[in-house]
Design a protein around this motif. Structure first.
Motif, PDB file in Angstrom:
ATOM      1  N   ASP A 102       0.826  -1.214   0.000  1.00  0.00           N
ATOM      2  CA  ASP A 102       0.000   0.000   0.000  1.00  0.00           C
ATOM      3  C   ASP A 102       0.857   1.259   0.000  1.00  0.00           C
ATOM      4  OD1 ASP A 102      -2.298  -1.491  -0.049  1.00  0.00           O
ATOM      5  OD2 ASP A 102      -2.671  -1.366   2.124  1.00  0.00           O
ATOM      6  N   ARG A 103       2.067   1.169   0.541  1.00  0.00           N
ATOM      7  CA  ARG A 103       2.987   2.315   0.513  1.00  0.00           C
ATOM      8  C   ARG A 103       3.665   2.471  -0.845  1.00  0.00           C
ATOM      9  NH1 ARG A 103       7.289   2.349   2.387  1.00  0.00           N
ATOM     10  NH2 ARG A 103       7.593   4.576   2.633  1.00  0.00           N
ATOM     11  N   GLY A 104       3.500   1.482  -1.737  1.00  0.00           N
ATOM     12  CA  GLY A 104       4.097   1.568  -3.066  1.00  0.00           C
ATOM     13  C   GLY A 104       5.201   0.570  -3.333  1.00  0.00           C
ATOM     14  N   ALA A 105       5.434  -0.371  -2.400  1.00  0.00           N
ATOM     15  CA  ALA A 105       6.512  -1.346  -2.573  1.00  0.00           C
ATOM     16  C   ALA A 105       6.177  -2.358  -3.660  1.00  0.00           C
ATOM     17  CB  ALA A 105       6.792  -2.079  -1.261  1.00  0.00           C
ATOM     18  N   ARG A 106       7.223  -2.885  -4.249  1.00  0.00           N
ATOM     19  CA  ARG A 106       7.119  -4.049  -5.130  1.00  0.00           C
ATOM     20  C   ARG A 106       7.247  -5.285  -4.238  1.00  0.00           C
ATOM     21  NH1 ARG A 106      11.789  -4.192  -9.481  1.00  0.00           N
ATOM     22  NH2 ARG A 106      12.977  -4.034  -7.553  1.00  0.00           N
ATOM     23  N   VAL A 107       6.397  -6.286  -4.469  1.00  0.00           N
ATOM     24  CA  VAL A 107       6.380  -7.475  -3.617  1.00  0.00           C
ATOM     25  C   VAL A 107       6.563  -8.710  -4.492  1.00  0.00           C
ATOM     26  CG1 VAL A 107       5.062  -8.816  -1.951  1.00  0.00           C
ATOM     27  CG2 VAL A 107       4.832  -6.316  -1.995  1.00  0.00           C
ATOM     28  N   LEU A 108       7.512  -9.570  -4.113  1.00  0.00           N
ATOM     29  CA  LEU A 108       7.703 -10.809  -4.846  1.00  0.00           C
ATOM     30  C   LEU A 108       7.763 -11.988  -3.896  1.00  0.00           C
ATOM     31  CD1 LEU A 108      11.421 -11.179  -5.716  1.00  0.00           C
ATOM     32  CD2 LEU A 108      10.544  -8.877  -5.464  1.00  0.00           C
ATOM     33  N   SER A 109       7.285 -13.122  -4.360  1.00  0.00           N
ATOM     34  CA  SER A 109       7.250 -14.325  -3.528  1.00  0.00           C
ATOM     35  C   SER A 109       8.017 -15.453  -4.198  1.00  0.00           C
ATOM     36  CB  SER A 109       5.812 -14.764  -3.266  1.00  0.00           C
ATOM     37  OG  SER A 109       5.180 -15.182  -4.468  1.00  0.00           O
ATOM     38  N   ILE A 110       8.557 -16.321  -3.353  1.00  0.00           N
ATOM     39  CA  ILE A 110       9.229 -17.541  -3.796  1.00  0.00           C
ATOM     40  C   ILE A 110       8.453 -18.724  -3.245  1.00  0.00           C
ATOM     41  CG2 ILE A 110      11.356 -18.883  -3.696  1.00  0.00           C
ATOM     42  CD1 ILE A 110      12.865 -16.217  -3.347  1.00  0.00           C
ATOM     43  N   CYS A 111       8.092 -19.650  -4.098  1.00  0.00           N
ATOM     44  CA  CYS A 111       7.417 -20.881  -3.699  1.00  0.00           C
ATOM     45  C   CYS A 111       6.120 -20.554  -2.941  1.00  0.00           C
ATOM     46  CB  CYS A 111       8.368 -21.741  -2.878  1.00  0.00           C
ATOM     47  SG  CYS A 111       7.839 -23.463  -2.694  1.00  0.00           S
ATOM     48  N   THR A 112       5.927 -21.122  -1.748  1.00  0.00           N
ATOM     49  CA  THR A 112       4.670 -20.925  -1.022  1.00  0.00           C
ATOM     50  C   THR A 112       4.561 -19.554  -0.378  1.00  0.00           C
ATOM     51  OG1 THR A 112       5.634 -22.018   0.920  1.00  0.00           O
ATOM     52  CG2 THR A 112       4.304 -23.373  -0.569  1.00  0.00           C
ATOM     53  N   GLY A 113       5.544 -18.691  -0.582  1.00  0.00           N
ATOM     54  CA  GLY A 113       5.368 -17.293  -0.200  1.00  0.00           C
ATOM     55  C   GLY A 113       4.180 -16.674  -0.903  1.00  0.00           C
ATOM     56  N   ALA A 114       3.752 -17.277  -2.021  1.00  0.00           N
ATOM     57  CA  ALA A 114       2.570 -16.778  -2.735  1.00  0.00           C
ATOM     58  C   ALA A 114       1.325 -16.817  -1.860  1.00  0.00           C
ATOM     59  CB  ALA A 114       2.342 -17.603  -4.002  1.00  0.00           C
ATOM     60  N   PHE A 115       1.265 -17.739  -0.888  1.00  0.00           N
ATOM     61  CA  PHE A 115       0.102 -17.804  -0.004  1.00  0.00           C
ATOM     62  C   PHE A 115       0.017 -16.564   0.885  1.00  0.00           C
ATOM     63  CE2 PHE A 115       0.387 -22.079  -1.447  1.00  0.00           C
ATOM     64  CZ  PHE A 115      -0.870 -22.638  -1.314  1.00  0.00           C
ATOM     65  N   VAL A 116       1.166 -15.998   1.244  1.00  0.00           N
ATOM     66  CA  VAL A 116       1.165 -14.750   2.024  1.00  0.00           C
ATOM     67  C   VAL A 116       0.591 -13.625   1.182  1.00  0.00           C
ATOM     68  CG1 VAL A 116       2.618 -13.071   3.226  1.00  0.00           C
ATOM     69  CG2 VAL A 116       3.151 -15.508   3.381  1.00  0.00           C
ATOM     70  N   LEU A 117       1.026 -13.531  -0.079  1.00  0.00           N
ATOM     71  CA  LEU A 117       0.525 -12.484  -0.973  1.00  0.00           C
ATOM     72  C   LEU A 117      -0.968 -12.657  -1.221  1.00  0.00           C
ATOM     73  CD1 LEU A 117       3.607 -12.208  -1.317  1.00  0.00           C
ATOM     74  CD2 LEU A 117       3.221 -11.847  -3.766  1.00  0.00           C
ATOM     75  N   ALA A 118      -1.397 -13.909  -1.382  1.00  0.00           N
ATOM     76  CA  ALA A 118      -2.820 -14.163  -1.614  1.00  0.00           C
ATOM     77  C   ALA A 118      -3.642 -13.803  -0.386  1.00  0.00           C
ATOM     78  CB  ALA A 118      -3.029 -15.629  -1.981  1.00  0.00           C
ATOM     79  N   GLU A 119      -3.143 -14.163   0.807  1.00  0.00           N
ATOM     80  CA  GLU A 119      -3.851 -13.841   2.039  1.00  0.00           C
ATOM     81  C   GLU A 119      -3.955 -12.337   2.242  1.00  0.00           C
ATOM     82  OE1 GLU A 119      -5.952 -15.019   5.504  1.00  0.00           O
ATOM     83  OE2 GLU A 119      -5.285 -16.176   3.755  1.00  0.00           O
ATOM     84  N   ALA A 120      -2.955 -11.607   1.745  1.00  0.00           N
ATOM     85  CA  ALA A 120      -2.969 -10.145   1.842  1.00  0.00           C
ATOM     86  C   ALA A 120      -3.839  -9.498   0.775  1.00  0.00           C
ATOM     87  CB  ALA A 120      -1.537  -9.609   1.732  1.00  0.00           C
ATOM     88  N   GLY A 121      -4.396 -10.310  -0.112  1.00  0.00           N
ATOM     89  CA  GLY A 121      -5.261  -9.783  -1.167  1.00  0.00           C
ATOM     90  C   GLY A 121      -4.513  -9.232  -2.370  1.00  0.00           C
ATOM     91  N   LEU A 122      -3.211  -9.425  -2.415  1.00  0.00           N
ATOM     92  CA  LEU A 122      -2.421  -8.839  -3.497  1.00  0.00           C
ATOM     93  C   LEU A 122      -2.533  -9.602  -4.811  1.00  0.00           C
ATOM     94  CD1 LEU A 122       0.878  -7.838  -1.636  1.00  0.00           C
ATOM     95  CD2 LEU A 122      -1.261  -6.568  -1.905  1.00  0.00           C
ATOM     96  N   LEU A 123      -3.024 -10.839  -4.742  1.00  0.00           N
ATOM     97  CA  LEU A 123      -3.140 -11.642  -5.956  1.00  0.00           C
ATOM     98  C   LEU A 123      -4.555 -11.662  -6.524  1.00  0.00           C
ATOM     99  CD1 LEU A 123      -0.905 -14.728  -5.044  1.00  0.00           C
ATOM    100  CD2 LEU A 123      -0.254 -12.547  -6.100  1.00  0.00           C
ATOM    101  N   ASP A 124      -5.491 -11.015  -5.854  1.00  0.00           N
ATOM    102  CA  ASP A 124      -6.871 -10.988  -6.347  1.00  0.00           C
ATOM    103  C   ASP A 124      -6.918 -10.350  -7.738  1.00  0.00           C
ATOM    104  OD1 ASP A 124      -7.597 -12.064  -3.963  1.00  0.00           O
ATOM    105  OD2 ASP A 124      -8.636 -10.292  -3.194  1.00  0.00           O
ATOM    106  N   GLY A 125      -7.512 -11.082  -8.677  1.00  0.00           N
ATOM    107  CA  GLY A 125      -7.633 -10.564 -10.034  1.00  0.00           C
ATOM    108  C   GLY A 125      -6.336 -10.607 -10.820  1.00  0.00           C
TER     109      GLY A 125
END
Length: 328
Positions: A102-125
């Motif tokens: 929300d502050r403008g950062a770029r966020v990247l995940s490795i392996c199951t780190g994607a579940f953190v991004l999904a839980e944060a709503g960043l992967l919606d859509g």
């Protein structure tokens, strides 16, 4: 998408309990090691952020200097595999990742780190990936995410996801390529003794295993193609160089490289064009001929498809990057 990096860009690696040690290797080595001798303009400022005495794998305790408050202020956040895919990720980590985005950062995940991004709503859509063993779980748990189980990594501008382990190296090098250009990324890869570029669209999981002799058979054809990129090259020519039939060549390419010979060849032409745009003053038409695309129109089309930019914009962003560093 091409980006121009501020020299003082902060990369934060998110730790949480039981994060696998291997998952930390790529971001620590690629973003955390001093590469200022390559760019002459500094490198990323790297921070490892996590709770006090966080546990790494089953054996280590990490005394982190930075907590999640510092993660929130980073420019890039890397979330490694950090929990069992059958469990919900830690709430404090999810909230910190969301706040950073929300502050403008770029966020990247490795392996199951994607579940953190999904839980944060960043992967919606968005389109996303994770390790192929967990793609079905990700898709079932987060139905608003378009899960692609057949790629190494997905770049959605400020949100990037990758498959397991080695694909994390590919993603981190992809980010370096976005920030600093192909020449710098290739040099980092050379120091790591790893492939300089595996396209994100390559397959994660390929079976059956490739017979050892197919590696030996493809090498002459690939080496020959790289020496003749300025010439028209057909699949039939590649097959002759490998002493294989066309169908066998296609099968071995798919098994070894995860793509077909023509797609691989086009990727090599684009990589060569990136290097020429960074390191020379050749005109766009000349670059197109040197790499075998023939015309500037064709070169621009392939740049747009693969890099979401134009050759002219790429040159403005990255020419001289190895001498001056990326410019903010």
């Amino acid at each position: 998408m091409v980006s121009i990096l501020s020299v003082m860009s902060v990369v934060a690696l998110a730790l949480s309990d039981t994060v696998p040690l291997f998952e930390l290797g790529a971001p620590c080595t690629i973003f955390g090691a001093d590469r200022s001798d390559i760019t002459e303009a500094g490198w990323y400022e790297f921070r490892v952020c996590g709770p006090p005495n966080v546990r790494v794998d089953q054996w280590f305790r990490a005394a982190t200097e930075f907590g999640y408050d510092e993660l929130v202020t980073a420019d890039t956040v890397v979330v490694p595999a950090c929990h069992d895919a059958d469990m919900r990720p830690p709430r404090d980590l999810v909230d910190a990742v969301r706040a950073a985005y929300d502050r403008g950062a770029r966020v990247l995940s490795i392996c199951t780190g994607a579940f953190v991004l999904a839980e944060a709503g960043l992967l919606d859509g968005r389109r996303a990936t994770t390790h192929w063993l967990h793609t079905a779980t990700l898709a079932r748990r987060y139905p608003r995410v378009t899960v692609d189980a057949n790629v190494l990594y997905v770049d959605e501008d400020r949100v990037l996801t990758s498959a397991g382990k080695a694909a994390g190296i590919d993603l981190c090098l992809h980010v370096v390529r976005r920030d600093w250009g192909a020449t710098v990324a290739n040099e980092v890869a050379r120091r790591l003794v790893t492939a300089p570029h595996r396209a994100g669209g390559q397959a994660q999981y390929i079976e059956p295993a490739v017979p050892k002799q197919s590696y030996d058979e493809l090498a002459p054809a690939m080496d020959w193609a790289l020496r003749h990129l300025d010439e028209p090259i057909t699949v039939e020519q590649l097959a002759r160089q490998a002493n294989l039939g066309v169908r066998t060549l296609n099968r071995h390419f798919r098994s070894r490289v995860g793509t077909n010979p023509l797609k691989w060849l086009q990727d090599q032409r684009v990589r060569k064009a990136q290097q020429l745009l960074e390191q020379t003053d050749l005109g766009i038409d000349t670059v197109a001929r040197e790499v075998g695309f023939g015309t500037a129109v064709a070169l621009r089309r392939h740049f747009r498809q693969r890099l979401d930019t134009t050759p002219d914009a790429y040159r403005r962003a990255f020419s001289g990057a190895t001498r001056e560093g990326a410019r903010g």
